[in-house]
Design a protein around this motif. Structure first.
Motif, PDB file in Angstrom:
ATOM      1  N   ILE A 100       0.839  -1.211   0.000  1.00 46.99           N
ATOM      2  CA  ILE A 100       0.000   0.000   0.000  1.00 46.99           C
ATOM      3  C   ILE A 100       0.870   1.256   0.000  1.00 46.99           C
ATOM      4  N   PHE A 101       1.820   1.327   0.956  1.00 48.72           N
ATOM      5  CA  PHE A 101       2.541   2.587   1.151  1.00 48.72           C
ATOM      6  C   PHE A 101       3.692   2.788   0.166  1.00 48.72           C
ATOM      7  N   GLY A 103       2.654   2.402  -2.978  1.00 49.41           N
ATOM      8  CA  GLY A 103       1.783   2.692  -4.116  1.00 49.41           C
ATOM      9  C   GLY A 103       1.647   1.560  -5.100  1.00 49.41           C
ATOM     10  N   LEU A 106      -3.591  -2.580  -3.422  1.00 52.84           N
ATOM     11  CA  LEU A 106      -4.459  -2.573  -2.254  1.00 52.84           C
ATOM     12  C   LEU A 106      -4.835  -4.013  -1.922  1.00 52.84           C
TER      13      LEU A 106
ATOM     14  N   THR B  50      -9.353   5.025  -1.877  1.00 51.52           N
ATOM     15  CA  THR B  50      -9.064   4.325  -0.633  1.00 51.52           C
ATOM     16  C   THR B  50      -8.116   5.182   0.189  1.00 51.52           C
ATOM     17  N   ASN B  52      -5.517   5.382   3.422  1.00 52.74           N
ATOM     18  CA  ASN B  52      -4.703   4.622   4.372  1.00 52.74           C
ATOM     19  C   ASN B  52      -3.777   5.593   5.096  1.00 52.74           C
ATOM     20  N   GLN B  96      -2.441   8.624   2.984  1.00 55.77           N
ATOM     21  CA  GLN B  96      -2.365   8.269   1.572  1.00 55.77           C
ATOM     22  C   GLN B  96      -3.740   8.062   0.970  1.00 55.77           C
ATOM     23  N   THR B  98      -5.432   6.457  -2.450  1.00 51.00           N
ATOM     24  CA  THR B  98      -5.194   5.649  -3.641  1.00 51.00           C
ATOM     25  C   THR B  98      -6.455   5.687  -4.481  1.00 51.00           C
ATOM     26  N   VAL B 108      -1.748   7.488  -6.859  1.00 53.11           N
ATOM     27  CA  VAL B 108      -1.535   7.525  -5.415  1.00 53.11           C
ATOM     28  C   VAL B 108      -0.903   8.851  -5.015  1.00 53.11           C
ATOM     29  N   GLN B 110       0.719  10.410  -1.383  1.00 56.95           N
ATOM     30  CA  GLN B 110       1.029  10.201   0.027  1.00 56.95           C
ATOM     31  C   GLN B 110       1.688  11.455   0.580  1.00 56.95           C
TER      32      GLN B 110
END
Lengths: 146, 430
Positions: A100-101, A103, A106, B50, B52, B96, B98, B108, B110
């Motif tokens: 996720i972090f 990119g 998911l 989404t 996060n 973040q 997405t 994305v 962040q």
């Protein structure tokens, strides 16, 4: 000011963890299921895990694979990742946080119960889920996992 | 002078210091991409947004009160001198968004808030890119991308993912913060049991550093190769960039006033569009119950910041939710730490003084190259499914004459010493 809510939440999470430990004591099993209309009948343990961890987006026959998880903290989910991948809930969370972090994707959609997984999988030949054996009905096929 | 002393190899940073105008440009680009994708929504998956997030609440104490322990030399202050216990060293919060537009197209953004070079916590854009999945194994991205210089570089700020409080500084400070505005392409293929991943990145970046200065990297390219077989991961990375550190320009402009000898010194040591190269090798074995990992890296700046090598080995054992770990890390200087400089004796008296001053400035920077070793003992407790508590003790020894990776050295500071650092963090994802 930020600290208090986090601690409260972590406290609640801790209570939840202790409760789930109690619930998990009754060791259950889960089975992997696909729609009765799916051509897939068997998968290896690694192929199943690769689909759920996002490493593979396809079944061995080349058709698209859409994994359906159960909710975080559910017994079925913890049993699935423990039995199929040898991973704890925290290791699964770490795996997805990496993806996720950076990119790169998911996690699969998660449903709150095995019954809902059955309902979604039954209607979608590309879907794959895991459920407690006692909720399986004739709309889905239990995969033979080698 | 203080700016130059504060600079070390570790400031070869390829991070983007996110100017507001640039952020706006990216946001506009992403918005356009969203619109473009929305117009041709052929998606069988539900397009959607989404959210996060991640964060770390950290507290650090250092036994050295004549200098600051910092997790990155981009940080203006830390634990030890500025504050005995500092919450700024590791604390960070990130959010973040997405956007999944089609099964092949996603975007994305962040944003991360942590202590900045100017002591503010102004959020910066860490990632902002649009990704297109060309085939199941091949994707390309355009936008801001964090450079994966080392094994955990591209998620080093997400403490929850990593076993330690922070990645070993000896190695990770070689290129501490790394994002680039450009493109990358990744190809993954599984042959037999082995998954091979090839990644290439090209871009440019500009970073603000303490002392109101800038570091620019142009033509920054990186290639990485990763092989995965079961619990084993092996990795290699090579990168290069043309680096400019403005803070050094006045010093070397002054050297150039001294004729051929001064020009030769300036050409050798300046940092004005200088080609820097970087190599990293890493390996990890993680069968689940325990892990061992190690990395080695070398940066060569072809300049006053010299050449440095660093490595670490780390291992841990998972006892249910508790993971104790141990790490040993080493950083060495692989280039000269002194230079005779201008031949003062050959100069007329009115130039001898300034020349000696320039020689002293050059040698101060060469001599301040960080060299140290650290033994770390720590433990991680996964007390919730999305949060972990970590405690870590670091014992660091600086090489003779070196201040290691400490910053803000005070007049009472002695090089070549030892320092103990205690850190506690709560890392979480949501």
């Amino acid at each position: 000011m930020k600290r208090l809510p986090v601690m409260v939440r972590n406290g609640l999470a801790l209570i939840g963890l202790l409760m789930s430990l109690g619930a998990g004591a009754q060791a259950k099993d889960v089975v992997a299921v696909v729609s009765i209309e799916s051509p897939v009948t068997t998968l290896s343990r690694n192929q199943t895990v690769d689909i759920f961890l996002g490493r593979s987006k396809r079944f061995p026959d080349g058709s698209q694979a859409v994994p359906i998880d159960q909710a975080e903290g559910s017994v079925a989910r913890d049993v699935f990742y423990a039995n199929f991948a040898g991973m704890t809930a925290a290791q699964v969370k770490t795996h997805w946080s990496k993806i996720i972090f950076t990119g790169r994707g998911l996690p699969p959609r998660a449903l709150p119960s095995g019954k809902e997984v059955i309902r979604l999988v039954a209607d979608n030949p590309n879907a794959i889920g895991y459920v407690e054996p006692d909720v399986v009905d004739d709309t889905v096929r239990v995969l033979v996992v080698r | 002078m203080t700016v130059m002393r504060a600079l070390s190899v570790s400031e070869i940073t390829l991070n983007a210091g996110a100017h507001v105008s640039r952020i706006r440009r990216w946001i506009a680009l992403l918005a356009l991409a969203l619109l473009a994708a929305g117009a041709r929504a052929d998606a069988p998956v539900t397009p959607g947004l989404t959210f996060n997030g991640f964060g770390t609440l950290g507290l650090v104490h250092s036994s050295e009160d004549q200098a600051d322990f910092v997790a990155s030399t981009l940080k203006p202050s830390g634990a030890g001198h500025t504050r005995s216990w500092s919450g700024h060293v590791d604390s960070v919060i990130g959010a973040q968004l997405t956007a999944t537009l089609t099964p092949r197209l996603s975007a994305v953004v962040q944003v991360v808030a942590e202590q900045n070079y100017d002591n503010s916590y102004r959020p910066l854009v860490e990632w902002a890119n649009v990704r297109y999945q060309v085939t199941p194994g091949f994707d390309v991205r355009i936008g801001r991308i964090v450079l994966p210089a080392f094994m955990v570089s591209d998620y080093r700020k997400v403490g929850y993912i990593n076993p330690w409080v922070r990645p070993p500084l000896e190695l990770y400070s070689l290129i501490p913060v790394e994002s680039s505005d450009g493109v990358d392409a990744r190809y993954r293929v599984t042959v037999g049991e082995i998954t091979h991943t090839f990644l290439g990145i090209y871009g440019r970046t500009e970073t603000r550093i303490p002392g109101d200065s800038k570091v620019q990297a142009k033509g920054a390219g990186m290639i990485t190769y990763t092989a995965e077989l079961g619990a084993t991961t092996l990795r290699a990375a090579y990168s290069r960039a043309d680096l400019t550190v403005e803070a050094f320009n006045p010093l070397f402009d002054a050297f150039r006033q001294f004729g051929p000898e001064g020009i030769a010194i300036a050409d050798r040591y300046d940092l004005d569009d200088k080609r820097i190269t970087f190599i990293a090798l890493g390996g990890m074995y993680d069968p689940g119950k325990w892990f061992v990992r190690g990395e080695w890296g070398q940066s060569d700046t072809n300049s006053v910041l010299g050449k440095a090598t660093a490595w670490y080995v780390s291992g841990g054992y998972r006892l249910g939710d508790f993971t104790p770990y141990v790490t040993y890390a080493r950083r060495k200087v692989a280039s000269n730490t002194a230079d005779p400089g201008l031949t003062v004796a050959a100069l007329p008296p009115f130039l001898a003084g300034p020349a000696a001053g320039l020689n002293a400035a050059l040698n101060a920077t060469l001599g301040s190259a960080p060299a140290q070793q650290t033994l770390s003992l720590g433990g991680r407790w996964d007390f919730a499914s999305n949060a972990a508590l970590k405690l870590q003790f670091d014992h660091t020894r600086h090489d003779a004459g070196s201040a290691g990776l400490l910053s803000n050295q005070q007049p009472g500071f002695r090089t070549g010493g030892k320092v103990n650092v205690f850190s506690a963090t709560i890392d979480f994802v949501f």
